[in-house]
Design an enzyme around this catalytic site. Sequence first.
Site, PDB file in Angstrom:
ATOM      1  CG  LEU A  62      37.925  11.681  20.601  1.00 36.78           C
ATOM      2  CD1 LEU A  62      36.749  12.622  20.772  1.00 36.78           C
ATOM      3  CD2 LEU A  62      39.576  12.099  20.575  1.00 36.78           C
ATOM      4  CB  SER A 128      31.834  24.782  23.871  1.00 44.56           C
ATOM      5  OG  SER A 128      30.148  25.099  23.806  1.00 44.56           O
ATOM      6  CD  GLU A 130      25.701  24.409  26.172  1.00 43.83           C
ATOM      7  OE1 GLU A 130      25.637  23.827  27.079  1.00 43.83           O
ATOM      8  OE2 GLU A 130      24.778  25.218  25.682  1.00 43.83           O
ATOM      9  CE1 TYR A 152      29.918  19.608  23.637  1.00 46.36           C
ATOM     10  CE2 TYR A 152      29.333  21.443  24.337  1.00 46.36           C
ATOM     11  CZ  TYR A 152      30.125  20.696  23.483  1.00 46.36           C
ATOM     12  OH  TYR A 152      30.615  21.514  22.408  1.00 46.36           O
TER      13      TYR A 152
HETATM   14  P1  NAP Z   1      30.059  17.439  14.763  1.00 51.44           P
HETATM   15  O1  NAP Z   1      29.791  17.680  13.643  1.00 51.44           O
HETATM   16  O2  NAP Z   1      29.141  17.015  15.875  1.00 51.44           O
HETATM   17  O3  NAP Z   1      31.347  16.641  14.728  1.00 51.44           O
HETATM   18  C1  NAP Z   1      31.937  15.768  15.673  1.00 51.44           C
HETATM   19  C2  NAP Z   1      33.212  15.169  15.100  1.00 51.44           C
HETATM   20  O4  NAP Z   1      33.808  14.426  16.275  1.00 51.44           O
HETATM   21  C3  NAP Z   1      32.910  14.161  13.980  1.00 51.44           C
HETATM   22  O5  NAP Z   1      34.004  13.967  13.125  1.00 51.44           O
HETATM   23  C4  NAP Z   1      33.010  12.677  14.821  1.00 51.44           C
HETATM   24  O6  NAP Z   1      33.159  11.625  14.043  1.00 51.44           O
HETATM   25  C5  NAP Z   1      33.874  13.010  15.883  1.00 51.44           C
HETATM   26  N1  NAP Z   1      33.755  12.142  16.935  1.00 51.44           N
HETATM   27  C6  NAP Z   1      32.809  11.969  17.926  1.00 51.44           C
HETATM   28  N2  NAP Z   1      32.835  11.148  18.834  1.00 51.44           N
HETATM   29  C7  NAP Z   1      34.538  10.608  18.639  1.00 51.44           C
HETATM   30  C8  NAP Z   1      35.101   9.454  18.686  1.00 51.44           C
HETATM   31  N3  NAP Z   1      34.764   9.027  20.006  1.00 51.44           N
HETATM   32  N4  NAP Z   1      36.320   9.215  18.328  1.00 51.44           N
HETATM   33  C9  NAP Z   1      36.742   9.810  17.397  1.00 51.44           C
HETATM   34  N5  NAP Z   1      36.188  10.804  16.627  1.00 51.44           N
HETATM   35  C10 NAP Z   1      34.919  11.131  17.436  1.00 51.44           C
HETATM   36  O7  NAP Z   1      30.680  18.789  15.732  1.00 51.44           O
HETATM   37  P2  NAP Z   1      31.030  20.295  15.209  1.00 51.44           P
HETATM   38  O8  NAP Z   1      29.738  21.253  15.093  1.00 51.44           O
HETATM   39  O9  NAP Z   1      31.890  20.051  13.768  1.00 51.44           O
HETATM   40  O10 NAP Z   1      31.905  20.708  16.309  1.00 51.44           O
HETATM   41  C11 NAP Z   1      33.410  20.479  16.139  1.00 51.44           C
HETATM   42  C12 NAP Z   1      34.112  20.775  17.603  1.00 51.44           C
HETATM   43  O11 NAP Z   1      33.508  22.045  18.144  1.00 51.44           O
HETATM   44  C13 NAP Z   1      33.141  19.807  18.785  1.00 51.44           C
HETATM   45  O12 NAP Z   1      34.180  19.424  19.750  1.00 51.44           O
HETATM   46  C14 NAP Z   1      32.345  20.641  19.514  1.00 51.44           C
HETATM   47  O13 NAP Z   1      31.948  19.994  20.715  1.00 51.44           O
HETATM   48  C15 NAP Z   1      32.976  21.860  19.362  1.00 51.44           C
HETATM   49  N6  NAP Z   1      32.026  23.053  19.309  1.00 51.44           N
HETATM   50  C16 NAP Z   1      30.990  23.246  18.268  1.00 51.44           C
HETATM   51  C17 NAP Z   1      30.376  24.404  18.197  1.00 51.44           C
HETATM   52  C18 NAP Z   1      29.163  24.390  17.196  1.00 51.44           C
HETATM   53  O14 NAP Z   1      28.297  25.294  17.164  1.00 51.44           O
HETATM   54  N7  NAP Z   1      29.220  23.768  16.208  1.00 51.44           N
HETATM   55  C19 NAP Z   1      30.457  25.366  19.076  1.00 51.44           C
HETATM   56  C20 NAP Z   1      31.332  25.274  20.274  1.00 51.44           C
HETATM   57  C21 NAP Z   1      32.092  24.198  20.045  1.00 51.44           C
HETATM   58  P3  NAP Z   1      32.017  10.709  13.523  1.00 51.44           P
HETATM   59  O15 NAP Z   1      31.798  11.230  12.103  1.00 51.44           O
HETATM   60  O16 NAP Z   1      32.441   9.217  13.045  1.00 51.44           O
HETATM   61  O17 NAP Z   1      30.848  10.872  14.265  1.00 51.44           O
HETATM   62  N1  GDD Z   2      18.456  20.492  19.600  1.00 49.93           N
HETATM   63  C1  GDD Z   2      17.325  20.783  19.937  1.00 49.93           C
HETATM   64  N2  GDD Z   2      16.167  20.451  19.391  1.00 49.93           N
HETATM   65  N3  GDD Z   2      17.437  22.117  20.504  1.00 49.93           N
HETATM   66  C2  GDD Z   2      16.212  22.483  20.561  1.00 49.93           C
HETATM   67  C3  GDD Z   2      14.894  22.091  20.217  1.00 49.93           C
HETATM   68  C4  GDD Z   2      14.944  20.782  19.752  1.00 49.93           C
HETATM   69  O1  GDD Z   2      13.997  20.129  19.336  1.00 49.93           O
HETATM   70  N4  GDD Z   2      13.831  22.869  20.771  1.00 49.93           N
HETATM   71  C5  GDD Z   2      14.471  23.830  21.308  1.00 49.93           C
HETATM   72  N5  GDD Z   2      16.041  23.804  21.153  1.00 49.93           N
HETATM   73  C6  GDD Z   2      16.837  24.786  21.840  1.00 49.93           C
HETATM   74  C7  GDD Z   2      17.668  24.000  22.956  1.00 49.93           C
HETATM   75  O2  GDD Z   2      17.182  23.785  24.327  1.00 49.93           O
HETATM   76  C8  GDD Z   2      19.004  24.833  23.006  1.00 49.93           C
HETATM   77  O3  GDD Z   2      18.566  25.992  23.958  1.00 49.93           O
HETATM   78  C9  GDD Z   2      18.726  25.509  21.783  1.00 49.93           C
HETATM   79  O4  GDD Z   2      17.675  25.182  20.985  1.00 49.93           O
HETATM   80  C10 GDD Z   2      20.137  25.316  20.811  1.00 49.93           C
HETATM   81  O5  GDD Z   2      20.208  23.741  20.990  1.00 49.93           O
HETATM   82  P1  GDD Z   2      21.404  22.886  19.917  1.00 49.93           P
HETATM   83  O6  GDD Z   2      21.201  23.538  18.614  1.00 49.93           O
HETATM   84  O7  GDD Z   2      21.142  21.666  20.149  1.00 49.93           O
HETATM   85  O8  GDD Z   2      22.716  23.675  20.362  1.00 49.93           O
HETATM   86  P2  GDD Z   2      23.454  23.843  21.794  1.00 49.93           P
HETATM   87  O9  GDD Z   2      23.367  25.311  21.854  1.00 49.93           O
HETATM   88  O10 GDD Z   2      22.758  22.978  22.759  1.00 49.93           O
HETATM   89  O11 GDD Z   2      24.873  23.313  21.313  1.00 49.93           O
HETATM   90  C11 GDD Z   2      25.650  23.593  20.481  1.00 49.93           C
HETATM   91  O12 GDD Z   2      26.256  24.935  20.444  1.00 49.93           O
HETATM   92  C12 GDD Z   2      27.269  24.714  21.356  1.00 49.93           C
HETATM   93  C13 GDD Z   2      27.845  26.231  21.599  1.00 49.93           C
HETATM   94  O13 GDD Z   2      27.110  26.842  22.268  1.00 49.93           O
HETATM   95  C14 GDD Z   2      26.532  22.331  20.083  1.00 49.93           C
HETATM   96  O14 GDD Z   2      26.982  22.676  18.648  1.00 49.93           O
HETATM   97  C15 GDD Z   2      27.481  22.401  20.875  1.00 49.93           C
HETATM   98  O15 GDD Z   2      28.447  21.289  20.407  1.00 49.93           O
HETATM   99  C16 GDD Z   2      28.357  23.739  21.138  1.00 49.93           C
HETATM  100  O16 GDD Z   2      29.345  23.802  21.935  1.00 49.93           O
END
Ligand code: NAP
Ligand code: GDD
Length: 330
Positions: A62, A128, A130, A152
């Site tokens: 990226l 997201s 977020e 983020y």
């Molecule tokens: P993830 O498991 O953290 O995967 C992130 C991906 O992005 C990995 O393939 C990583 O590659 C790649 N990446 C990171 N930095 C990069 C860079 N500089 N250049 C190229 N590739 C890069 O995230 P996910 O949970 O699958 O989420 C997918 C997308 O949805 C993300 O944009 C996240 O912000 C968004 N999102 C996720 C959630 C959720 O709850 N999971 C919710 C809302 C939005 P490497 O394997 O090489 O690190």
């Molecule tokens: N990671 C983490 N670790 N979170 C914790 C912990 C801990 O030890 N203890 C409490 N939490 C709370 C965080 O403060 C947050 O409120 C909640 O658990 C969820 O944290 P994460 O699982 O790290 O996810 P997130 O909600 O911050 O973000 C994820 O969801 C987003 C969508 O709402 C990520 O997947 C983002 O990429 C995504 O956009």
Amino acid sequence: MVKKALISGITGQDGSYLAEHLLGLGYEVHGMVRRVALEDPERRVGRISHLLDKIVLHPASLESYASIFHVISQHDFDECYHLAAQSFVAESFADGFSTMATNINGTHYMLTALRELRPRCRFYFAGSSEMFGRVKEVPQRETTPFYPRSPYGISKVAGFHLTTNYREAYGMFCLSGILFNHEGPRRGFEFVTRKITSTVARIKFGMASELRLGNLEARRDWGHAADFVRAMHLMLQQEEPEDFVIATGETHSVREFCELAFAEAGLDYREYVRIDEKFYRPAEVDLLVGDASRARKKLNWQPTYTFQALVREMVQADLKAAEQRLEAKP
Ligand code: NAP
Ligand code: GDD
């Protein structure tokens, strides 16, 4: 005609489920991966190792417009799912500059290269919940104003507006999915759900004695990633590009997740969970719960996993993995 899809972030949780889903639908699937992943596929592409002979991987990052431009120049892609991002909110507080640079510029590069080379390619941006941050209404829907609470979240708001702008300025088929938290056994270990389920398994097999967490009262709308990637695909099949909230509509606290996950392994979370200030965030998103009525109506999408089924699947997968690791030890 076989459709060609390009997935950025194919090595991530969502990328792996989406690749499986698109292959199942008969797509030719291409993925963008960082060069280092190709150097060490065993370790770095674990989530898609079972798909490697069915997909085409292209090195790109990226940070490099030239690398993205090169990948997009190679094939006449029909659909592009831009999932790659620095996705860990806590890390974005630790290094906001790199999160913003990667996420905002990366999205801009993808859009610019598509506009230049494949203006008819449909584009999905991984928005997201977020972006709603300090929520302005409950539940959150497509019209809820954004109030991001982390670098983020701010980077995702910028990506959302860039995507809208390319749609409006250049008539491209670009849209954002505003996805609430979605999890599964392939979730990264730093996210709270996987941190909990993997530690439950380690405690169960005597490899750990406690679980240190931050804010137990934060509430999230947790779905399963396999359900959510189906929605990504459905969005790009619409006649007109439009943004969609994808959520289960249920909210649970981190404490509730702990209670259920430990109980799944026959344990009481109160005996093992310790609060550690270092896992608190400088600014928290206290409550997220989405209203996915638009997706239910227009995409005919709905989640298949309940919260209980999600927790059970994650705990059982981690228990199995821990047991296998123990058995493999000499
Ligand atoms: P993830 O498991 O953290 O995967 C992130 C991906 O992005 C990995 O393939 C990583 O590659 C790649 N990446 C990171 N930095 C990069 C860079 N500089 N250049 C190229 N590739 C890069 O995230 P996910 O949970 O699958 O989420 C997918 C997308 O949805 C993300 O944009 C996240 O912000 C968004 N999102 C996720 C959630 C959720 O709850 N999971 C919710 C809302 C939005 P490497 O394997 O090489 O690190
Ligand atoms: N990671 C983490 N670790 N979170 C914790 C912990 C801990 O030890 N203890 C409490 N939490 C709370 C965080 O403060 C947050 O409120 C909640 O658990 C969820 O944290 P994460 O699982 O790290 O996810 P997130 O909600 O911050 O973000 C994820 O969801 C987003 C969508 O709402 C990520 O997947 C983002 O990429 C995504 O956009």
